[in-house]
Write a protein that holds these residues in place. Structure first.
Motif: not given
Length: 135
Positions: A90-98
């Motif tokens: 599952l990818p990590l949203d790099p802006v929210t780190n979640s």
């Protein structure tokens, strides 16, 4: 004669250290260089996060298209892409780190499934003025 040698040794000891003024000048130069370099550093971190977000969105959208072309339906959740090996994890949203902040866009009525598209759940604007949620 011995006091002459003692005075020479004392003078040599006094010249080994730095004066307070010299230390303050060096520290002020270091502070000036840091004040110039730190905004560029943080700006480059923001640009890297934005580029990573765009790339992640492209990869997941490509995986969704491949899933649909193979199965004829869209996945029920993002985890189905991992289980069917369309993406590794599952990818990590790099802006929210979640991994939990992704906004799932369902397909329109004639299409089946639950995950037609994803968008970032990050609030705020990118450097170009667009909203992260609109990408």
């Amino acid at each position: 004669m011995q006091s002459g040698k003692l005075n020479t040794v004392r003078l040599a000891f006094k010249r080994l250290g730095f004066t307070l003024v010299e230390l303050l000048v060096v520290l002020s130069i270091i502070a000036l260089l840091l004040s110039i370099a730190s905004p560029r550093y943080f700006s480059s971190i923001d640009r890297a996060e934005e580029a990573t977000l765009k790339q992640t969105l492209n990869v997941v959208r490509d995986a969704l298209d491949k899933f649909y072309s193979d199965k004829g339906v869209y996945p029920e959740e993002l985890a189905d892409l991992v289980e069917q090996r369309y993406i590794n994890k599952l990818p990590l949203d790099p802006v929210t780190n979640s991994k939990e902040t992704w906004e799932i866009v369902p397909p329109e009525e004639p299409l089946e499934g639950e995950v037609y598209d994803i968008k970032s759940g990050a609030t705020g604007k990118a450097k170009d003025g667009s909203n992260y949620a609109d990408w």
